[in-house]
Motif scaffolding. Structure first.
Motif, PDB file in Angstrom:
ATOM      1  N   VAL A  32       0.836  -1.201   0.000  1.00  0.00           N
ATOM      2  CA  VAL A  32       0.000   0.000   0.000  1.00  0.00           C
ATOM      3  C   VAL A  32       0.871   1.252   0.000  1.00  0.00           C
ATOM      4  O   VAL A  32       0.597   2.228  -0.684  1.00  0.00           O
ATOM      5  CB  VAL A  32      -0.952  -0.003   1.211  1.00  0.00           C
ATOM      6  CG1 VAL A  32      -1.787   1.279   1.253  1.00  0.00           C
ATOM      7  CG2 VAL A  32      -1.857  -1.230   1.176  1.00  0.00           C
ATOM      8  N   ASP A  33       1.926   1.212   0.792  1.00  0.00           N
ATOM      9  CA  ASP A  33       2.893   2.312   0.863  1.00  0.00           C
ATOM     10  C   ASP A  33       4.283   1.701   1.007  1.00  0.00           C
ATOM     11  O   ASP A  33       4.575   1.065   2.019  1.00  0.00           O
ATOM     12  CB  ASP A  33       2.582   3.213   2.056  1.00  0.00           C
ATOM     13  CG  ASP A  33       3.521   4.422   2.145  1.00  0.00           C
ATOM     14  OD1 ASP A  33       4.476   4.494   1.351  1.00  0.00           O
ATOM     15  OD2 ASP A  33       3.301   5.271   3.022  1.00  0.00           O
ATOM     16  N   PRO A  34       5.159   1.856  -0.007  1.00  0.00           N
ATOM     17  CA  PRO A  34       6.485   1.221   0.062  1.00  0.00           C
ATOM     18  C   PRO A  34       7.405   1.829   1.100  1.00  0.00           C
ATOM     19  O   PRO A  34       8.412   1.235   1.464  1.00  0.00           O
ATOM     20  CB  PRO A  34       7.053   1.405  -1.353  1.00  0.00           C
ATOM     21  CG  PRO A  34       6.239   2.455  -1.986  1.00  0.00           C
ATOM     22  CD  PRO A  34       4.926   2.529  -1.285  1.00  0.00           C
ATOM     23  N   GLY A  35       7.085   3.008   1.617  1.00  0.00           N
ATOM     24  CA  GLY A  35       7.926   3.642   2.630  1.00  0.00           C
ATOM     25  C   GLY A  35       9.284   4.054   2.089  1.00  0.00           C
ATOM     26  O   GLY A  35       9.583   3.893   0.901  1.00  0.00           O
ATOM     27  N   GLU A  36      10.108   4.566   2.959  1.00  0.00           N
ATOM     28  CA  GLU A  36      11.454   4.992   2.583  1.00  0.00           C
ATOM     29  C   GLU A  36      12.478   4.394   3.539  1.00  0.00           C
ATOM     30  O   GLU A  36      12.256   4.320   4.739  1.00  0.00           O
ATOM     31  CB  GLU A  36      11.564   6.521   2.615  1.00  0.00           C
ATOM     32  CG  GLU A  36      10.701   7.224   1.574  1.00  0.00           C
ATOM     33  CD  GLU A  36      10.904   8.727   1.595  1.00  0.00           C
ATOM     34  OE1 GLU A  36      11.710   9.202   2.427  1.00  0.00           O
ATOM     35  OE2 GLU A  36      10.249   9.416   0.788  1.00  0.00           O
ATOM     36  N   MET A  37      13.599   3.969   2.981  1.00  0.00           N
ATOM     37  CA  MET A  37      14.673   3.429   3.803  1.00  0.00           C
ATOM     38  C   MET A  37      15.407   4.569   4.509  1.00  0.00           C
ATOM     39  O   MET A  37      15.624   5.624   3.914  1.00  0.00           O
ATOM     40  CB  MET A  37      15.657   2.647   2.935  1.00  0.00           C
ATOM     41  CG  MET A  37      16.745   1.932   3.731  1.00  0.00           C
ATOM     42  SD  MET A  37      18.087   1.353   2.684  1.00  0.00           S
ATOM     43  CE  MET A  37      18.914   2.912   2.305  1.00  0.00           C
TER      44      MET A  37
ATOM     45  N   THR B 155       3.805  -0.406   4.431  1.00  0.00           N
ATOM     46  CA  THR B 155       2.405  -0.690   4.755  1.00  0.00           C
ATOM     47  C   THR B 155       1.854  -1.698   3.763  1.00  0.00           C
ATOM     48  O   THR B 155       1.927  -1.497   2.546  1.00  0.00           O
ATOM     49  CB  THR B 155       1.550   0.585   4.725  1.00  0.00           C
ATOM     50  OG1 THR B 155       2.098   1.544   5.629  1.00  0.00           O
ATOM     51  CG2 THR B 155       0.120   0.283   5.133  1.00  0.00           C
ATOM     52  N   LEU B 156       1.316  -2.794   4.288  1.00  0.00           N
ATOM     53  CA  LEU B 156       0.733  -3.856   3.469  1.00  0.00           C
ATOM     54  C   LEU B 156      -0.774  -3.895   3.684  1.00  0.00           C
ATOM     55  O   LEU B 156      -1.272  -3.523   4.754  1.00  0.00           O
ATOM     56  CB  LEU B 156       1.332  -5.214   3.845  1.00  0.00           C
ATOM     57  CG  LEU B 156       2.844  -5.377   3.717  1.00  0.00           C
ATOM     58  CD1 LEU B 156       3.261  -6.764   4.209  1.00  0.00           C
ATOM     59  CD2 LEU B 156       3.298  -5.169   2.270  1.00  0.00           C
ATOM     60  N   GLY B 157      -1.494  -4.378   2.670  1.00  0.00           N
ATOM     61  CA  GLY B 157      -2.938  -4.468   2.785  1.00  0.00           C
ATOM     62  C   GLY B 157      -3.507  -5.661   2.053  1.00  0.00           C
ATOM     63  O   GLY B 157      -2.917  -6.161   1.084  1.00  0.00           O
ATOM     64  N   ASP B 158      -4.638  -6.152   2.530  1.00  0.00           N
ATOM     65  CA  ASP B 158      -5.442  -7.123   1.794  1.00  0.00           C
ATOM     66  C   ASP B 158      -6.904  -6.781   2.052  1.00  0.00           C
ATOM     67  O   ASP B 158      -7.208  -5.713   2.596  1.00  0.00           O
ATOM     68  CB  ASP B 158      -5.092  -8.576   2.167  1.00  0.00           C
ATOM     69  CG  ASP B 158      -5.387  -8.917   3.631  1.00  0.00           C
ATOM     70  OD1 ASP B 158      -6.114  -8.150   4.294  1.00  0.00           O
ATOM     71  OD2 ASP B 158      -4.888  -9.943   4.114  1.00  0.00           O
ATOM     72  N   GLU B 159      -7.808  -7.667   1.701  1.00  0.00           N
ATOM     73  CA  GLU B 159      -9.231  -7.338   1.828  1.00  0.00           C
ATOM     74  C   GLU B 159      -9.698  -7.283   3.272  1.00  0.00           C
ATOM     75  O   GLU B 159     -10.818  -6.829   3.550  1.00  0.00           O
ATOM     76  CB  GLU B 159     -10.079  -8.350   1.049  1.00  0.00           C
ATOM     77  CG  GLU B 159     -10.124  -9.754   1.616  1.00  0.00           C
ATOM     78  CD  GLU B 159      -8.971 -10.623   1.141  1.00  0.00           C
ATOM     79  OE1 GLU B 159      -9.101 -11.864   1.240  1.00  0.00           O
ATOM     80  OE2 GLU B 159      -7.956 -10.081   0.671  1.00  0.00           O
ATOM     81  N   THR B 160      -8.833  -7.711   4.222  1.00  0.00           N
ATOM     82  CA  THR B 160      -9.238  -7.730   5.632  1.00  0.00           C
ATOM     83  C   THR B 160      -8.634  -6.594   6.445  1.00  0.00           C
ATOM     84  O   THR B 160      -8.981  -6.425   7.622  1.00  0.00           O
ATOM     85  CB  THR B 160      -8.855  -9.064   6.291  1.00  0.00           C
ATOM     86  OG1 THR B 160      -7.418  -9.177   6.361  1.00  0.00           O
ATOM     87  CG2 THR B 160      -9.421 -10.237   5.522  1.00  0.00           C
ATOM     88  N   GLY B 161      -7.709  -5.827   5.874  1.00  0.00           N
ATOM     89  CA  GLY B 161      -7.117  -4.740   6.642  1.00  0.00           C
ATOM     90  C   GLY B 161      -5.716  -4.387   6.184  1.00  0.00           C
ATOM     91  O   GLY B 161      -5.274  -4.784   5.103  1.00  0.00           O
TER      92      GLY B 161
END
Length: 371
Positions: free
Chosen positions: A184-189, A206-212
């Motif tokens: 969802v958001d790759p972020g920054e190192m 940030t990771l996401g699927d259909e549950t959150g």
């Protein structure tokens, strides 16, 4: 009756009705004056009914549970490692991982017990009944046999879970977690200095699927991997921790992170204000129905900070949102009636026992003038 209580009740179902069992659990909680939760109370009730050796599903084991008994199939065995104790004697340690249909857990074996791996008496695919002490390990919950603990081989056909977890199924202190989710958001190192003076790298994704959604923490080489929004990641062998009231997936030396060709459709779910609950990481959409003054305060390290409160309303209700740091700068361009979209704010208990949205560094906010 929730699933964890049902698991305990099934082991004493021949002795008591479900209604009477629930009533005794409530009485036990009241008797303990809030010092134990309903699950612990249920275990105490079951022991009162003459069931001292309660079996716990692996997915329900938590560090604070103390002594636990469970069954599982051995899915991994580590090499035996030797080390020198402070008294000069030689010690031996190894880990095995057991799993059932609800999850997996590591069991630490010491000295003579660890030698069972070398002799071949303990191997992958055996089904065991284990009695040990649950505690917090380096990679989540683990069980140590310790004094009074032990295991025995059992003749059961236990089928470990194969499918990856959904984000909505994750719980605090889970270990050896497999997950398939979209970026969802790759972020920054960012780089940091280690205690030994060396340089390290860390990255929050940030990771996401259909549950959150859930935050994934990557370190060093894994933090450097190129990631794009929308890509699918497969995490094998992660652990779940709670940080600032939210769950995170932590990675270690044994965790594998790889890209998957499987496409996952993730769409940001906007939660109606009336459905918000304390502890949730939520996103809301509505309009600005109140603007508070910017307030300055001094942080513990002496630096000055700023906070401002605004109110967001939708068709279901109204809630206060506390904006911190750089989010406060956005209010210069905002007026009543502006449309607002707040992504990833933590729902907390606020003033006068109400709820509020805490918008910190993880939160993304957009404002737009009314059409």
């Amino acid at each position: 009756m929730d699933s964890e209580l049902e698991e305990i009740y099934r082991q004493v179902a021949d002795s008591i009705s479900p209604e009477e069992f629930e009533e005794r659990v409530k009485e036990k909680v009241a008797l303990m004056a809030g010092l134990c939760d309903s699950r612990t109370a249920a275990m105490l009730v079951a022991r009162d009914l003459g069931s001292p050796d309660l079996l716990t599903k692996i997915g329900s084991i938590r560090p604070e549970m103390g002594n636990v008994t469970f069954t599982g199939r051995v899915i991994a065995v580590s090499p035996v490692r030797e080390f020198q104790r402070s008294d000069g004697s030689l010690g031996r340690v190894a880990n095995i991982t057991l799993a059932d249909e609800t999850g997996s857990v590591r069991v630490a074996l010491w000295d003579e017990t660890a030698e069972l791996i070398k002799s071949g008496d303990l191997a992958v695919d055996q089904c065991l009944k284990v009695r040990g002490l649950a505690k917090e390990g380096f990679a989540g919950t683990e069980v140590s046999l310790g004094r009074g603990g032990g295991f025995e081989e059992i003749d059961q056909d236990i089928h470990p879970r194969v499918a990856p977890y959904k984000i909505g199924e994750l719980k605090r202190d889970m270990s050896d977690v497999n997950l398939l989710a979209a970026v969802v958001d790759p972020g920054e190192m960012r780089e940091f200095e280690r205690r030994d003076g060396g340089k390290g790298q860390v990255r929050g994704v940030t990771l996401g699927d259909e549950t959150g959604k859930v935050r994934l923490t990557l370190w060093d080489e894994q933090a450097q991997m190129p990631l794009l929004k929308g890509e699918t990641l497969e995490i094998v062998g992660g652990s779940v921790r709670e940080r600032y009231g939210l769950l995170e997936i932590q990675t270690g030396g044994s965790t594998a992170i790889r890209k998957s060709t499987k496409k996952l459709d993730f769409s940001e779910r906007m939660t109606p204000i009336a459905e918000l609950k304390e502890g949730m990481l939520s996103s809301v959409s509505g309009f600005v129905s109140g603007l508070g003054e910017v307030r300055e305060f001094q942080r513990d390290d002496g630096r000055m900070g700023r906070v401002a409160n605004i109110y967001i309303s939708d068709d279901s209700g109204r809630i206060r949102a506390a904006l911190w740091g750089e989010h406060v700068d956005r209010l210069v361009e905002v007026d009543l009636g502006y449309r607002a979209e707040i992504i990833d704010a933590q729902v907390k208990s606020g003033w006068n026992e109400g709820l509020e949205l805490s918008c910190g560094w993880r939160t993304r906010i957009t404002f737009a003038p009314p059409e």
